[in-house]
Design an enzyme around this catalytic site. Sequence first.
Site, PDB file in Angstrom:
ATOM      1  N   TYR A  32     -80.455  86.644 131.655  1.00 12.99           N
ATOM      2  CA  TYR A  32     -79.725  87.524 132.923  1.00 12.99           C
ATOM      3  C   TYR A  32     -80.801  87.161 134.152  1.00 12.99           C
ATOM      4  CZ  TYR A  32     -78.347  90.803 129.434  1.00 12.99           C
ATOM      5  OH  TYR A  32     -77.792  91.271 128.156  1.00 12.99           O
ATOM      6  N   HIS A  59     -81.353  86.640 120.804  1.00  8.03           N
ATOM      7  CA  HIS A  59     -80.174  87.256 121.741  1.00  8.03           C
ATOM      8  C   HIS A  59     -78.797  86.928 120.756  1.00  8.03           C
ATOM      9  CE1 HIS A  59     -78.673  87.540 126.228  1.00  8.03           C
ATOM     10  NE2 HIS A  59     -77.613  88.017 125.381  1.00  8.03           N
TER      11      HIS A  59
END
Length: 325
Positions: free
Chosen positions: A58, A114
């Site tokens: 991000y 992730h």
Amino acid sequence: GHQFPAVGLGTWQGQQIPIQRLPTVTGKGTVDDENALESSIIHALQSGYRLIDTAQLYGTEHVVGRAIRNSGIPRSEITVVTKFWGQWHHDPAAALQISLNELDIEYIDVFLMHWPWATTPDRKPLRKDESPTFKETWAMMEGLVGDKCRAIGVSNFTQKTLDELAETAKITPAINQVELHALNPNHKLVEYCHEKGIVVMSWATLGGGGNSDTKEVILGHELFTSIAQAHGCSTGVVSLSWAVQRGINVIPKSGSHKRIEENIALVTLTDEEMDTINNAHKTIKSYRLAKDIQGLRMKVDGKDSLQMWTWQDFGWEDESGNWLT
């Protein structure tokens, strides 16, 4: 043994990023973007939120850390979850240090893989059975648990990949963060995780982004608007309440202070309303957003895949296309 907040704040600010453009840590945003995000996080913390979700992908970890330090809320009251990307599967200890440096906080509460797929350090995708496999990466992650990393978990795992992980794991994942919304409710996966003592954290609870109309359906379809009207709340709150009432943690993102306050003010849905939403994937449609992450899609052996993993590799579908989660 630790309590985990039911509602947190997500900090993914961008759109889908082609994998070939991803640096070690995603490029940071503009000063205005970062200041707005910091303001949102501080407002959320001061409004009662105690869970913040971020990831190396991000590019917001540094803002999250700064907001925590500037919020006036004790660090010990805040749960911070972050995630590392595929090129660090070979060295999760180095990934942890990157996140600690970016966040600039004493420790990370939960550190997540992730995705189950890995890439080489220069980000070339690896097939499911190529090393490091997610089982090998998890074994390395287990050694990270301590003062700087309180717990470890996974993201985008299914019953299939969790079963495979359990074959060698010494530590059960604390969290499985997955796409979950009314058009992809993951009824079987949620039940499985709860039986194993794994917290399910939902991403895209309000339908997410991308090229689908999922968000428009979940926020605008009569099924949801009628329930919202009955409770005097927004359709967003209806979907968040539905997930939390199922024992699922949610991490909606918003830049609006008003919406941030609204998202944590959940309502109690009736059994009939819960059943109606539980079956929306049958009465409206079913849709898996993850299959359309364009920066990760590719063909492998003539099949659609994300980063060389087919839908069967993930455990999303069987060979006939039946949903398994």
